[in-house]
Design a protein around this motif. Structure first.
Motif, mmCIF file in Angstrom:
data_model
loop_
_atom_site.group_PDB
_atom_site.id
_atom_site.type_symbol
_atom_site.label_atom_id
_atom_site.label_comp_id
_atom_site.label_asym_id
_atom_site.label_seq_id
_atom_site.Cartn_x
_atom_site.Cartn_y
_atom_site.Cartn_z
ATOM 1 N N GLN A 1 0.818 -1.203 0.000
ATOM 2 C CA GLN A 1 0.000 0.000 0.000
ATOM 3 C C GLN A 1 0.858 1.263 0.000
ATOM 4 O O GLN A 1 0.508 2.261 -0.634
ATOM 5 N N ARG A 2 1.984 1.213 0.661
ATOM 6 C CA ARG A 2 2.814 2.406 0.787
ATOM 7 C C ARG A 2 3.532 2.753 -0.522
ATOM 8 O O ARG A 2 3.808 3.915 -0.795
ATOM 9 N N VAL A 3 3.857 1.738 -1.314
ATOM 10 C CA VAL A 3 4.561 2.001 -2.565
ATOM 11 C C VAL A 3 3.602 2.114 -3.747
ATOM 12 O O VAL A 3 3.987 2.534 -4.839
ATOM 13 N N ARG A 4 2.328 1.786 -3.528
ATOM 14 C CA ARG A 4 1.353 1.746 -4.614
ATOM 15 C C ARG A 4 1.199 3.085 -5.345
ATOM 16 O O ARG A 4 1.244 3.103 -6.594
ATOM 17 N N PRO A 5 1.020 4.235 -4.664
ATOM 18 C CA PRO A 5 0.852 5.495 -5.410
ATOM 19 C C PRO A 5 2.031 5.800 -6.327
ATOM 20 O O PRO A 5 1.851 6.280 -7.454
ATOM 21 N N ALA A 6 3.245 5.518 -5.857
ATOM 22 C CA ALA A 6 4.427 5.769 -6.683
ATOM 23 C C ALA A 6 4.458 4.824 -7.875
ATOM 24 O O ALA A 6 4.850 5.217 -8.990
ATOM 25 N N LEU A 7 4.053 3.567 -7.686
ATOM 26 C CA LEU A 7 4.021 2.612 -8.784
ATOM 27 C C LEU A 7 3.006 3.025 -9.840
ATOM 28 O O LEU A 7 3.260 2.884 -11.041
ATOM 29 N N VAL A 8 1.853 3.516 -9.403
ATOM 30 C CA VAL A 8 0.833 3.986 -10.351
ATOM 31 C C VAL A 8 1.386 5.111 -11.213
ATOM 32 O O VAL A 8 1.221 5.130 -12.439
ATOM 33 N N GLN A 9 2.065 6.051 -10.589
ATOM 34 C CA GLN A 9 2.633 7.186 -11.318
ATOM 35 C C GLN A 9 3.711 6.716 -12.296
ATOM 36 O O GLN A 9 3.760 7.176 -13.441
ATOM 37 N N LEU B 1 3.986 3.725 -13.607
ATOM 38 C CA LEU B 1 3.391 2.898 -14.647
ATOM 39 C C LEU B 1 2.807 3.762 -15.757
ATOM 40 O O LEU B 1 2.941 3.437 -16.947
ATOM 41 N N ASP B 2 2.177 4.863 -15.404
ATOM 42 C CA ASP B 2 1.636 5.771 -16.420
ATOM 43 C C ASP B 2 2.751 6.289 -17.321
ATOM 44 O O ASP B 2 2.603 6.349 -18.546
ATOM 45 N N TYR B 3 3.871 6.672 -16.708
ATOM 46 C CA TYR B 3 4.986 7.213 -17.494
ATOM 47 C C TYR B 3 5.615 6.133 -18.378
ATOM 48 O O TYR B 3 5.821 6.341 -19.586
ATOM 49 N N VAL B 4 5.904 4.971 -17.793
ATOM 50 C CA VAL B 4 6.586 3.918 -18.537
ATOM 51 C C VAL B 4 5.717 3.396 -19.673
ATOM 52 O O VAL B 4 6.194 3.200 -20.800
ATOM 53 N N ARG B 5 4.433 3.181 -19.401
ATOM 54 C CA ARG B 5 3.545 2.694 -20.465
ATOM 55 C C ARG B 5 3.441 3.708 -21.598
ATOM 56 O O ARG B 5 3.440 3.341 -22.779
ATOM 57 N N GLY B 6 3.350 4.983 -21.250
ATOM 58 C CA GLY B 6 3.294 6.005 -22.294
ATOM 59 C C GLY B 6 4.557 6.000 -23.134
ATOM 60 O O GLY B 6 4.506 6.168 -24.358
ATOM 61 N N LEU B 7 5.692 5.782 -22.486
ATOM 62 C CA LEU B 7 6.972 5.747 -23.188
ATOM 63 C C LEU B 7 7.020 4.577 -24.173
ATOM 64 O O LEU B 7 7.417 4.733 -25.336
ATOM 65 N N THR C 1 8.349 7.669 -8.310
ATOM 66 C CA THR C 1 7.618 8.920 -8.493
ATOM 67 C C THR C 1 8.286 9.810 -9.535
ATOM 68 O O THR C 1 7.616 10.540 -10.271
ATOM 69 N N ASP C 2 9.611 9.738 -9.611
ATOM 70 C CA ASP C 2 10.366 10.577 -10.536
ATOM 71 C C ASP C 2 10.988 9.724 -11.636
ATOM 72 O O ASP C 2 12.143 9.924 -12.018
ATOM 73 N N ALA C 3 10.221 8.780 -12.164
ATOM 74 C CA ALA C 3 10.754 7.809 -13.126
ATOM 75 C C ALA C 3 11.362 8.482 -14.358
ATOM 76 O O ALA C 3 12.371 8.018 -14.896
ATOM 77 N N ARG C 4 10.785 9.575 -14.811
ATOM 78 C CA ARG C 4 11.275 10.216 -16.034
ATOM 79 C C ARG C 4 12.688 10.768 -15.867
ATOM 80 O O ARG C 4 13.380 11.004 -16.856
ATOM 81 N N ALA C 5 13.139 10.961 -14.626
ATOM 82 C CA ALA C 5 14.498 11.451 -14.404
ATOM 83 C C ALA C 5 15.528 10.327 -14.530
ATOM 84 O O ALA C 5 16.724 10.598 -14.656
ATOM 85 N N PHE C 6 15.068 9.070 -14.511
ATOM 86 C CA PHE C 6 15.990 7.939 -14.522
ATOM 87 C C PHE C 6 15.940 7.132 -15.814
ATOM 88 O O PHE C 6 16.908 6.455 -16.155
ATOM 89 N N LEU C 7 14.836 7.183 -16.518
ATOM 90 C CA LEU C 7 14.708 6.452 -17.771
ATOM 91 C C LEU C 7 14.155 7.389 -18.841
ATOM 92 O O LEU C 7 13.125 8.033 -18.632
ATOM 93 N N SER C 8 14.849 7.456 -19.957
ATOM 94 C CA SER C 8 14.369 8.321 -21.035
ATOM 95 C C SER C 8 14.751 7.725 -22.378
ATOM 96 O O SER C 8 15.705 6.946 -22.486
ATOM 97 N N ILE C 9 13.987 8.086 -23.387
ATOM 98 C CA ILE C 9 14.250 7.658 -24.761
ATOM 99 C C ILE C 9 14.311 8.901 -25.630
ATOM 100 O O ILE C 9 13.358 9.688 -25.686
ATOM 101 N N GLU C 10 15.439 9.077 -26.265
ATOM 102 C CA GLU C 10 15.648 10.249 -27.121
ATOM 103 C C GLU C 10 15.380 9.876 -28.576
ATOM 104 O O GLU C 10 15.764 8.798 -29.038
ATOM 105 N N GLN C 11 14.693 10.761 -29.285
ATOM 106 C CA GLN C 11 14.462 10.575 -30.712
ATOM 107 C C GLN C 11 15.276 11.614 -31.472
ATOM 108 O O GLN C 11 15.117 12.815 -31.259
#
Length: 339
Positions: free
Chosen positions: A44-52, A54-60, A265-275
């Motif tokens: 339960q404690r890590v769930r909100p961060a995982l949701v956030q 997951l939205d970023y990673v799936r969109g990527l 919570t800050d997944a975009r700062a650690f994983l990125s894909i450049e085009q």
């Protein structure tokens, strides 16, 4: 059933699926450090961060282009495959040399084609060449040549959807490793032991699974042999004994879980894909936008993965047919010709 009722039912079904998915993700990320499950209500404690995250990673991953056919025939028609490989034969040779792809086809006898991630090292080299300016051919013209090497095919699936899902899972593994590494900044003896154990267990699990995280997706890492795996097991056992003597430190586990949540919570700062759009000649010479020379345009994908050192690899989603695999004898003949 009215429209509003249908919408409510659909929303409930979607929420149930997402809830189950987050639960599975929580179990997956804590496998790399199982003692985190001792923290009360860790899911339960890590769930909100995982949701956030997951939205970023799936969109990527959903934003990645469709897989390209990788074959010797495509080399002549697809500017991407042409840029990635030097000759049509290199396409079949590069994929046939992948132990993971050969194993996939051996285990999936009814599968005619495989979907995979093609990871590569991309280098830019400054050279002097010839160029046509107007009606005049000039020599010793500064040019930049794009070169692709170290082709790796390790993450493979039978469908495009399954491949994208596997990449999503591997990205969460990578985020977990980054969270564990962030926790490894403690200076006390207790925290040093926690750090060593956490990173060694994570590393051991990676080795046992022949790679977990984005480094195995993209290639480029040094593979470890059985000797290193045995050495890591011994170090893990030693650290476990020291930790057992010190007892459980609930505070350390709490901080470790917090580090994971911060990274998710800050997944975009650690994983990125450049085009990066590129205009290339048939010889992979980088051409300026205003150049009138014949050119192919590609949009190169490059993944940036944290670590020490950080990993930067170009990649593409591809589709490779079983019929394109060279036989083992053909690979041996190829190797013999290089001696």
């Amino acid at each position: 059933m009215g429209f509003l009722g249908w919408m409510r039912r659909r929303k409930t079904q979607v929420s149930a699926r997402q809830s189950q998915e987050i639960t599975e993700l929580a179990e997956r990320v804590t496998r790399l450090s199982p003692r985190l499950r001792l923290v009360p209500r860790y899911q339960q404690r890590v769930r909100p961060a995982l949701v956030q995250a997951l939205d970023y990673v799936r969109g990527l991953i959903q934003g990645l282009p469709a897989p390209r056919d990788a074959s010797k025939q495509a080399w002549a028609t697809d500017p991407y495959i042409h840029a990635f490989f030097g000759t049509p034969h290199d396409v079949e040779l590069g994929f046939s040399r992948s132990p993971e792809l050969r194993e996939f086809f051996e285990q999936s006898v009814d599968t005619a084609q495989a979907y995979a991630v093609l990871g590569m090292a991309m280098t830019e080299r400054r050279t002097l060449g010839v160029a046509l300016e107007g009606d005049v051919m000039h020599s010793d013209v500064p040019q930049t040549t794009i070169n692709f090497s170290d082709h790796k095919v390790r993450i493979i699936a039978s469908t495009e959807a399954a491949l994208r899902e596997e990449i999503v899972q591997r990205m969460f593994d990578q985020l977990t490793l980054e969270g564990l590494a962030r926790f490894a900044s403690g200076k006390s003896r207790r925290e040093v032991l926690e750090r060593e154990r956490t990173l060694l267990v994570a590393r051991l699990r990676l080795l046992e699974k022949q790679g977990t995280g984005m480094r195995s997706v993209l290639g480029g890492e040094v593979e470890a042999g059985p000797g290193e795996q045995a050495r890591l097991r011994e170090q893990v056992a030693e650290n476990d004994q020291e930790l057992a003597q010190l007892g459980n430190d609930a505070g350390a586990l709490e901080r470790q879980l917090e580090c994971l949540a911060e990274v998710f919570t800050d997944a975009r700062a650690f994983l990125s894909i450049e085009q990066r759009p590129l205009r290339l000649s048939a010889m992979n010479v980088l051409l300026a936008p205003e150049s009138a020379a014949p050119a192919h345009e590609i949009n190169l994908l490059t993944a940036h993965v944290p670590g020490d050192p950080p990993l930067v690899r170009s990649f593409a989603l591809v589709r490779f047919a079983r019929g394109g695999m060279l036989s083992s004898s053909a690979l041996l003949d190829e190797a013999a010709s290089l001696l």
